[in-house]
Motif scaffolding. Structure first.
Motif, PDB file in Angstrom:
ATOM      1  N   TYR A 124       0.821  -1.217   0.000  1.00 12.55           N
ATOM      2  CA  TYR A 124       0.000   0.000   0.000  1.00 12.55           C
ATOM      3  C   TYR A 124       0.852   1.264   0.000  1.00 12.55           C
ATOM      4  O   TYR A 124       0.357   2.355  -0.285  1.00 12.55           O
ATOM      5  CB  TYR A 124      -0.973  -0.030   1.186  1.00 12.55           C
ATOM      6  CG  TYR A 124      -1.904  -1.215   1.080  1.00 12.55           C
ATOM      7  CD1 TYR A 124      -2.959  -1.210   0.184  1.00 12.55           C
ATOM      8  CD2 TYR A 124      -1.695  -2.360   1.835  1.00 12.55           C
ATOM      9  CE1 TYR A 124      -3.796  -2.309   0.050  1.00 12.55           C
ATOM     10  CE2 TYR A 124      -2.528  -3.473   1.706  1.00 12.55           C
ATOM     11  CZ  TYR A 124      -3.575  -3.428   0.822  1.00 12.55           C
ATOM     12  OH  TYR A 124      -4.399  -4.519   0.677  1.00 12.55           O
ATOM     13  N   GLU A 125       2.130   1.109   0.319  1.00 10.09           N
ATOM     14  CA  GLU A 125       3.043   2.239   0.192  1.00 10.09           C
ATOM     15  C   GLU A 125       3.171   2.642  -1.281  1.00 10.09           C
ATOM     16  O   GLU A 125       3.383   3.825  -1.596  1.00 10.09           O
ATOM     17  CB  GLU A 125       4.407   1.863   0.773  1.00 10.09           C
ATOM     18  CG  GLU A 125       5.353   3.041   0.962  1.00 10.09           C
ATOM     19  CD  GLU A 125       6.615   2.637   1.696  1.00 10.09           C
ATOM     20  OE1 GLU A 125       7.509   3.500   1.826  1.00 10.09           O
ATOM     21  OE2 GLU A 125       6.716   1.483   2.145  1.00 10.09           O
ATOM     22  N   TYR A 126       3.018   1.691  -2.168  1.00  8.80           N
ATOM     23  CA  TYR A 126       3.034   2.003  -3.597  1.00  8.80           C
ATOM     24  C   TYR A 126       1.916   2.978  -3.957  1.00  8.80           C
ATOM     25  O   TYR A 126       2.106   3.900  -4.769  1.00  8.80           O
ATOM     26  CB  TYR A 126       2.880   0.721  -4.424  1.00  8.80           C
ATOM     27  CG  TYR A 126       2.603   0.988  -5.883  1.00  8.80           C
ATOM     28  CD1 TYR A 126       3.641   1.277  -6.767  1.00  8.80           C
ATOM     29  CD2 TYR A 126       1.296   0.981  -6.387  1.00  8.80           C
ATOM     30  CE1 TYR A 126       3.393   1.543  -8.096  1.00  8.80           C
ATOM     31  CE2 TYR A 126       1.032   1.250  -7.714  1.00  8.80           C
ATOM     32  CZ  TYR A 126       2.084   1.534  -8.566  1.00  8.80           C
ATOM     33  OH  TYR A 126       1.829   1.815  -9.881  1.00  8.80           O
ATOM     34  N   LEU A 127       0.740   2.788  -3.361  1.00  9.81           N
ATOM     35  CA  LEU A 127      -0.384   3.665  -3.677  1.00  9.81           C
ATOM     36  C   LEU A 127      -0.106   5.101  -3.248  1.00  9.81           C
ATOM     37  O   LEU A 127      -0.573   6.053  -3.893  1.00  9.81           O
ATOM     38  CB  LEU A 127      -1.660   3.149  -2.984  1.00  9.81           C
ATOM     39  CG  LEU A 127      -2.160   1.780  -3.452  1.00  9.81           C
ATOM     40  CD1 LEU A 127      -3.385   1.361  -2.656  1.00  9.81           C
ATOM     41  CD2 LEU A 127      -2.460   1.788  -4.943  1.00  9.81           C
ATOM     42  N   MET A 128       0.658   5.284  -2.177  1.00 13.65           N
ATOM     43  CA  MET A 128       1.033   6.628  -1.766  1.00 13.65           C
ATOM     44  C   MET A 128       1.989   7.257  -2.777  1.00 13.65           C
ATOM     45  O   MET A 128       1.854   8.434  -3.138  1.00 13.65           O
ATOM     46  CB  MET A 128       1.682   6.611  -0.381  1.00 13.65           C
ATOM     47  CG  MET A 128       2.066   7.988   0.147  1.00 13.65           C
ATOM     48  SD  MET A 128       3.002   7.912   1.689  1.00 13.65           S
ATOM     49  CE  MET A 128       4.581   7.306   1.085  1.00 13.65           C
ATOM     50  N   LEU A 129       2.953   6.473  -3.240  1.00 13.17           N
ATOM     51  CA  LEU A 129       3.905   6.995  -4.206  1.00 13.17           C
ATOM     52  C   LEU A 129       3.238   7.306  -5.549  1.00 13.17           C
ATOM     53  O   LEU A 129       3.570   8.295  -6.196  1.00 13.17           O
ATOM     54  CB  LEU A 129       5.044   5.991  -4.420  1.00 13.17           C
ATOM     55  CG  LEU A 129       5.900   5.677  -3.202  1.00 13.17           C
ATOM     56  CD1 LEU A 129       6.858   4.553  -3.524  1.00 13.17           C
ATOM     57  CD2 LEU A 129       6.652   6.911  -2.739  1.00 13.17           C
ATOM     58  N   SER A 134      -3.833   9.499   1.245  1.00 16.57           N
ATOM     59  CA  SER A 134      -5.229   9.216   1.605  1.00 16.57           C
ATOM     60  C   SER A 134      -5.684   7.889   1.012  1.00 16.57           C
ATOM     61  O   SER A 134      -6.355   7.083   1.677  1.00 16.57           O
ATOM     62  CB  SER A 134      -6.142  10.346   1.135  1.00 16.57           C
ATOM     63  OG  SER A 134      -5.814  11.559   1.761  1.00 16.57           O
ATOM     64  N   ILE A 135      -5.343   7.653  -0.251  1.00 15.10           N
ATOM     65  CA  ILE A 135      -5.713   6.392  -0.890  1.00 15.10           C
ATOM     66  C   ILE A 135      -4.994   5.231  -0.218  1.00 15.10           C
ATOM     67  O   ILE A 135      -5.576   4.162   0.006  1.00 15.10           O
ATOM     68  CB  ILE A 135      -5.383   6.452  -2.395  1.00 15.10           C
ATOM     69  CG1 ILE A 135      -6.308   7.450  -3.092  1.00 15.10           C
ATOM     70  CG2 ILE A 135      -5.493   5.079  -3.037  1.00 15.10           C
ATOM     71  CD1 ILE A 135      -6.075   7.584  -4.576  1.00 15.10           C
ATOM     72  N   ARG A 136      -3.740   5.447   0.128  1.00 12.94           N
ATOM     73  CA  ARG A 136      -2.987   4.401   0.827  1.00 12.94           C
ATOM     74  C   ARG A 136      -3.660   4.044   2.147  1.00 12.94           C
ATOM     75  O   ARG A 136      -3.859   2.855   2.451  1.00 12.94           O
ATOM     76  CB  ARG A 136      -1.571   4.883   1.090  1.00 12.94           C
ATOM     77  CG  ARG A 136      -0.761   3.966   2.009  1.00 12.94           C
ATOM     78  CD  ARG A 136       0.566   4.610   2.384  1.00 12.94           C
ATOM     79  NE  ARG A 136       1.356   3.745   3.240  1.00 12.94           N
ATOM     80  CZ  ARG A 136       2.592   4.023   3.646  1.00 12.94           C
ATOM     81  NH1 ARG A 136       3.159   5.159   3.272  1.00 12.94           N
ATOM     82  NH2 ARG A 136       3.251   3.187   4.421  1.00 12.94           N
ATOM     83  N   THR A 137      -4.036   5.022   2.929  1.00  8.38           N
ATOM     84  CA  THR A 137      -4.655   4.786   4.228  1.00  8.38           C
ATOM     85  C   THR A 137      -5.981   4.072   4.083  1.00  8.38           C
ATOM     86  O   THR A 137      -6.286   3.119   4.818  1.00  8.38           O
ATOM     87  CB  THR A 137      -4.853   6.116   4.972  1.00  8.38           C
ATOM     88  OG1 THR A 137      -3.588   6.763   5.135  1.00  8.38           O
ATOM     89  CG2 THR A 137      -5.490   5.885   6.335  1.00  8.38           C
TER      90      THR A 137
END
Length: 596
Positions: A124-129, A134-137
């Protein structure tokens, strides 16, 4: 040949543990704990606690990882529920083996190269990058809640069977087993998870293969099994494109392709195991070995369902009252075919429990990684990020996860119909989240607004379909009834039951989307997420580039020549990338920070 149904009595055979069954089960738990202690000692002095704990120091071997993947994907629910479903409705589930092969290629050459180069501790760290925090969380929270609900069921199923065999209450069994699994996972990390999975899978596979052999023998051989299954419409494959049919070839193929591609490509427990291997090539090898292993196991499970149909089609245990629900069919079958071999029924039950332990240990390791990387680490003071404090924090998280799963598993027995509801809720979000990762990896123009809109709208849409369908199912207006089952050759008096020779389809006056088969939920969520994400992204596109390391190599050829070289990053995004990715690999990104 003697009629197999003639040996069935009016009451279900029961599995009882003898002293040797208890001894074997206890020895298996002892070895699992010993493995955890060993890797706790040998890994205690490693400098990078995070890599050592979550990814085994990135020096794992291909074969143990492949076996661990197979073990963690064969749950107690699979061993108990799939053969009963094949017995009732046919072997369409077998098509999932084709989907798995396609998923292996998609994972190896589309998704895995991205995650392996980034070397992130949380998927899910990929989604932040790629998008924002917010999407990651949001996705991390959904993952945690869904997994906790599912694991409660996975632990409860074998605990209930063990309770029936020993007479012990599930309220004693669940805390004891969860405590042991939590202990060795906490102290040993990923290496313990992998090697205990290997040990436990050997127990499970031995039990399944021996029971399988005895079943084939009692059913008169493979020829008789497949001939009877064909005559009973258990080997017929429906190529109809009607979306309301329970199972069709297209529905099964698409559902399992999406399910396995999502699990292998984006699930935390799988990606961490891939990253524990020293090279991308070895990670890809582990995927194809997993593919071979899971196909073998699934084939045995499906044929077991056909064996049960051969044995019981003319004296159905459910219709005859020998069992009270279809979920009890596999223990009934095991006790029937293995009753003359001392210790074999106990071995099978131990194998079922091993599948739960394998899944549980992998999930607790993945949950602790997700929670630490996505929620805890950013709030810790600097001194708490030192290696000794990191180790303590991570292990405390595993303990907390173990306690929560113990609590939820203890409640499952009181929830009744909510058990399938929890599994269905997890599948509703699965398609949407896989669509989100697909947007990020394969669609360079996808932006944060598009990704957020896609995942929210798709999840709500599929959730609405599911709730409507469940309401009509609760009214018995939509249901599926098995065919070609009877009690004609039972040797005892059976209760009078309604004729079940036809399948009851949903009335056509029910809204179409409520009649859509559940196999299409994941596909619907994925398609809606991608479609909405692309449309919204195009309407709100700011014209910037995405760093090519966040995209699959398959789309690099369509990127601008300067992609990844002259990208413009905001200070916020540049800081996230610099702190999350390898500094040496992002020297070119550092140059562009000065442009802001």
């Amino acid at each position: 040949m003697e009629n197999p149904a003639a040996n069935i009595t009016g009451t279900a055979p029961l599995i009882y543990f003898q002293w040797y069954d208890h001894a074997f089960f206890g020895f298996m738990l002892f070895l699992s704990t010993a493995i955890g202690i060993y890797f706790s000692i040998t890994g205690a002095n490693k400098k990078n606690i995070t890599d050592e704990y979550f990814m085994g120091g990135k020096k794992m071997s291909v074969m143990p990882i492949a076996v661990s993947l197979v073990a963690s994907h064969i749950s107690s629910v699979s061993l108990m529920a799939v053969p009963a479903d094949v017995y009732s409705f046919g072997a369409m589930y077998w098509l999932s083996t084709i989907s798995i092969m396609v998923s292996a290629f998609a994972t190896s050459y589309i998704f895995l190269p991205v995650f392996y180069e980034l070397q992130l501790n949380s998927t899910y760290e990929y989604l932040m990058l790629r998008f924002n925090s917010s999407i990651r969380t949001m996705c991390s929270l959904f993952f945690i809640l869904n997994i906790l609900l599912f694991m409660g069921i996975v632990v409860y199923v074998p605990a209930l069977a063990y309770s029936k065999a020993t007479g012990l209450s599930v309220h004693y069994i669940i805390p004891a087993i969860c405590a042991i699994c939590t202990f060795y996972t906490t102290i040993g990390g990923l290496k313990t998870v992998v090697w205990t999975d290997t040990l436990q899978f050997s127990v499970t596979s031995t039990a399944v293969v021996v029971i399988f052999y005895l079943g084939v023998t009692k059913a008169g051989g493979f020829t008789n099994v497949f001939q009877t299954a064909w005559e009973g419409s258990r080997l017929h494959f429906d190529f109809d494109l009607d979306l309301t049919k329970r199972e069709t070839v297209f529905a099964v193929l698409m559902h399992w392709f999406l399910s396995y591609t999502r699990m292998l490509s984006t699930s935390q427990e799988c990606v961490l195991k891939f990253l524990s291997l020293p090279t991308l090539k070895k990670a890809q090898q582990s995927i194809f070995l997993f593919c071979f292993g899971i196909i073998c196991v699934k084939s045995i499970i499906v044929i077991t369902g056909l064996i049960m149909f051969t044995l019981y089609k003319d004296c159905d245990p459910l219709m005859s009252g020998s069992i009270s629900k279809i979920d009890q069919l596999v223990p009934f079958y095991v006790a029937d075919v293995a009753s003359k071999v001392p210790g074999l029924t106990g071995l099978f039950l131990s194998g079922v429990f091993c599948t739960a332990l394998s899944t549980l240990s992998a999930i607790m390791n993945a949950l602790s990684a997700t929670i630490y990387q996505d929620f805890v680490a950013k709030f810790l003071p600097k001194f708490a990020k030192q290696e000794q404090y990191t180790s303590i924090t991570i292990k405390l998280l595993v303990v907390v996860m173990g306690v929560l799963i113990t609590f939820l598993a203890s409640l499952v027995g009181y929830l009744g119909p909510i058990q399938p509801l929890a599994i269905s809720v997890a599948s509703i979000s699965a398609g949407s989240f896989f669509g989100l990762f697909t947007l990020g990896v394969l669609v360079p123009r996808a932006n944060t607004k598009g990704a957020f809109s896609g995942v929210i709208i798709s999840t709500l849409f599929v959730g609405w379909m599911f709730v409507g369908a469940q309401w009509y199912r609760s009214k018995d207006m939509i249901k599926n009834i098995p065919t070609h089952l009877s009690t004609e050759q039972c040797t005892f008096e059976v209760p009078v039951v309604e004729n079940n020779s036809t399948i009851l389809d949903a009335p056509t006056d029910i809204f179409f989307l409520y009649r859509v088969a559940s196999y299409y939920y994941a596909l619907t969520g994925c398609v809606v997420c991608i479609a909405v994400g692309i449309v919204v992204s195009l309407l709100t596109d700011h014209g910037g580039h995405v760093d090519k390391r966040l995209l699959s190599p398959l789309v690099h050829r369509w990127l601008p020549e300067d992609a990844g070289k002259d990208d413009y990053f905001s200070i916020d995004k540049a800081n996230r990338i610099v702190t999350s990715l390898d500094l040496q690999n992002l020297q070119d990104a550092n140059k562009n920070v000065s442009k802001v």
